[in-house]
Design an enzyme around this catalytic site. Sequence first.
Site, mmCIF file in Angstrom:
data_model
loop_
_atom_site.group_PDB
_atom_site.id
_atom_site.type_symbol
_atom_site.label_atom_id
_atom_site.label_comp_id
_atom_site.label_asym_id
_atom_site.label_seq_id
_atom_site.Cartn_x
_atom_site.Cartn_y
_atom_site.Cartn_z
ATOM 1 N N LYS A 38 32.186 -18.572 66.766
ATOM 2 C CA LYS A 38 32.822 -17.708 66.837
ATOM 3 C C LYS A 38 33.605 -16.391 66.156
ATOM 4 O O LYS A 38 34.541 -17.771 66.184
ATOM 5 C CB LYS A 38 33.214 -17.483 68.097
ATOM 6 C CG LYS A 38 33.793 -16.135 68.967
ATOM 7 C CD LYS A 38 33.773 -16.499 70.625
ATOM 8 C CE LYS A 38 35.809 -16.644 70.037
ATOM 9 N NZ LYS A 38 36.166 -14.983 70.342
ATOM 10 N N GLU A 47 43.956 -24.712 62.964
ATOM 11 C CA GLU A 47 44.724 -24.470 61.724
ATOM 12 C C GLU A 47 45.643 -23.811 62.643
ATOM 13 O O GLU A 47 45.166 -22.533 62.692
ATOM 14 C CB GLU A 47 44.170 -24.441 60.568
ATOM 15 C CG GLU A 47 44.939 -23.938 59.377
ATOM 16 C CD GLU A 47 45.414 -22.707 59.430
ATOM 17 O OE1 GLU A 47 46.374 -22.132 59.646
ATOM 18 O OE2 GLU A 47 44.855 -21.889 58.455
ATOM 19 N N CYS A 75 48.600 -17.039 57.736
ATOM 20 C CA CYS A 75 49.080 -18.077 58.571
ATOM 21 C C CYS A 75 50.376 -18.659 58.061
ATOM 22 O O CYS A 75 51.633 -19.245 58.817
ATOM 23 C CB CYS A 75 48.655 -18.760 59.237
ATOM 24 S SG CYS A 75 47.099 -19.396 58.574
ATOM 25 N N GLU A 78 57.086 -17.000 64.981
ATOM 26 C CA GLU A 78 56.241 -15.708 63.554
ATOM 27 C C GLU A 78 55.168 -14.735 64.328
ATOM 28 O O GLU A 78 54.867 -14.283 65.655
ATOM 29 C CB GLU A 78 54.559 -16.856 63.845
ATOM 30 C CG GLU A 78 53.466 -16.667 63.083
ATOM 31 C CD GLU A 78 52.541 -17.526 63.253
ATOM 32 O OE1 GLU A 78 52.330 -17.485 64.420
ATOM 33 O OE2 GLU A 78 51.829 -17.588 62.106
#
Lengths: 522, 297
Positions: A228, A302, A336, A433
């Site tokens: 997906k 991850e 990331c 983040e």
Amino acid sequence: MSKKNKLILNGKKKINRPKTNASLQKTSVSLPKTKGKQKPVINFKTDWQYASAPESISHIQLKKRYELFINGTFVAPDKPVYFDTINPATEQKIAEIAEAGESDVNKAVKAAADAQKYVWSKIPASERAKYLFRIARIIQEKSRELAVIETMDGGKPIRESRDIDIPLAAAHFFYYAGWADKLNYAVPGKTPQPLGVAGQIIPWNFPLLMAAWKIAPALATGNTVVLKPAETTSLTALKLAEIIQEADLPPGVVNIITGAGKTGSLIVNHPDINKIAFTGSTDVGKIIQRSLAGTAKKYTLELGGKAANIIFEDASIDQAVEGIVNGIFFNQGHVCCAGSRLFVQESVFDKVMRKLKDRMETLVVGDPLDKNTDIGAINSKAQWEKITKYQAIGLKEGGECYQSSCSVPSQGYWFRPTVFWNVSQASRIVQEEIFGPVLTVQTFRTVAEVVEKANNTPYGLSGGIWTDKGSKIFKMAGELRAGVIWANTFNKFDPTSPFGGYKESGVGREGGLHGLMPYLKY
Amino acid sequence: MKYQLDKHPIDQVGVEERVARFNSRSIKKQSKVQAIKLAISMLDLTTLEGKDSAGKVRQICAKAVRPWEGMEDVPSVAAVCVYPNHVKTAKRALGDSGVKVASVATAFPSGNSTLKIKLEDTRFAVNEGADEIDMVISRGRFLCGEYDFVFDEIAAVKEACGEAHLKVILETGELDSYQNIRLASDIAMDAGADFIKTSTGKIEPAATLPVTLVMLEAIRDYFYRTGKMIGMKPAGGIRKEKEALQYLVMVKETLGEAWLSPHYFRFGASTLANDLLMQLQKEATGYYQSLDYFSID
């Protein structure tokens, strides 16, 4: 020689000072401070300009509506629910995408399970390799079209999609194709077996590349896939579905279904799925890990990061500044492993900041399809709002801020390259983040201090070290708690190299030999 | 001043990656025409051969003032670069055209002579009317680590130049590493160079984009430190318009508007001129002219 000429040649010619950045800022930020004597300023607003060079979109083939790719064909969802995918640079709708509901997910998983059991596990491994090589070659053949679609759907500059995303996606298929018939050598003395069906959920920052990272090792190891893509960037995954059709992959080996978080959770919780591979936010990663607790499903996650990029005084400063820029402004900071926390040794802080600000002035922000563009559009409205919120938090926390003085288009989601300093470990913009083109800068004095600060984060995905001393690189690399350490470079990727995080940045490794293991039992 | 080789480390991979980024900028149509004209105005049209004669020097002077009759508003080049014994001829031929006369000096191209002779050579060229002196550094002494010797020599030549403007040739093809090139640039600027220049054109490799980037970054650091603008001259090996424009991109993104001028950036070249003219013509008409239409000097 006349006196007039001498004046010029002695370097006393009047230096053009750029207009203050303040007049071009929408938000209130402080101007760079100068002590006493005015600092010499370089004016990057040149009379000579580059020619705009937008990549043509006439050659791409897109459907108005995309269905679900299940069992080798595109099928409409059982409930006719569709959502729009838009171009973040123009806010224009590009296509409609089907949303997979429960019955659609069941169909996809059934197709994958049947294909694994009756076809994919039965054919020789060298045959699996042939399909992967074929997919890799078709990606290369269609690289131009894929790059343009990636840029239209996600807002990233064409330079990056053309030079990085698409070639790396092909490289991953090529690399894992090579492993398919050599798995006995990957796990010496054992007979590795596939797990079965892999459910794979990927993010919006590198849509096709992440699909390649997930699909290639899964297929090479004899698993089948239900994948997906992220709801804002489904198009290249669906183009990959067309490529998979063209490559004549047996039906059901790869199923690509679209939708948002709900569809993802249906995949994660499906009883017939044997492995989950997820790349995305740490928040969602935690939800997935919770739902997988107590099941036999294997998983790799991850997740987020807040990488320390560390500049020592003995680094090659001009190249380090390039590394800072590449670390945080690559893909609008939607990475990331972005080098979002910059640590600069105190003795070179002024020098680095001055060079960094000058370098930021030369970044071209704008139309992602233009070949000159360095920084494209923010991927979605929601992400733009998040970055804007963090900027406000940073200012409120007392951080000093500098933004490139570039102009941005009026339509679309844009954010100027931004740097904050005078921030500390306690600042939210240092801890959390942001996933945007926002850099925080802190200083340090000793190696021990910077190691402690760099590791003082819940994340541990990547890190950067800039020094001319090889011994320092090895010492630092051993002490930093992060899955990837770059030395005198940043954001370099290769299919042969494992990638993954420590702590809340994730579980497991993707890429390289390590990337085979999460798809095997032995 | 105490010079140290590792004061400014240079990362080779990083420099070359940065250069690759410059080469992807788009320059076409109006942007290209503007850049080509700028590049023509930055040319140091050069003839440095043993067989140079007064006739040959007069020919290139004619070309320098009016590079091409075929088109309106083609600018004159910045300077003509000759050996000292041809300075007078060049000066006379150029008259009040505004085109400068640059002369190589200091036992060009090797620099292997005594300081006394080098200073004589310089003074001779200046007395003959040279506006600019292109000196060479003592690469042998530099590579032996005798940085003070190199500094003193440049400073002495600078003094001998008087009013004339000094370009210091590092001969980067002999300096082995970017770090050496960076250090030699710093020494030259500190010792009084108005310009730093890559090469004599007699050694391969001559000018390259990465070498020029290292030198432009040295110029930038000097400007940050002192506020003084030093010029840059890549010389030798730049033959095509496309390469020349890549240098301009590098200047634009490293030093900005003030350096995009013949006062602070020059190309040392001879065959480059005709390629620039040919491309200029192609932009105007859409067709490439036969090379026979461009004067070979």
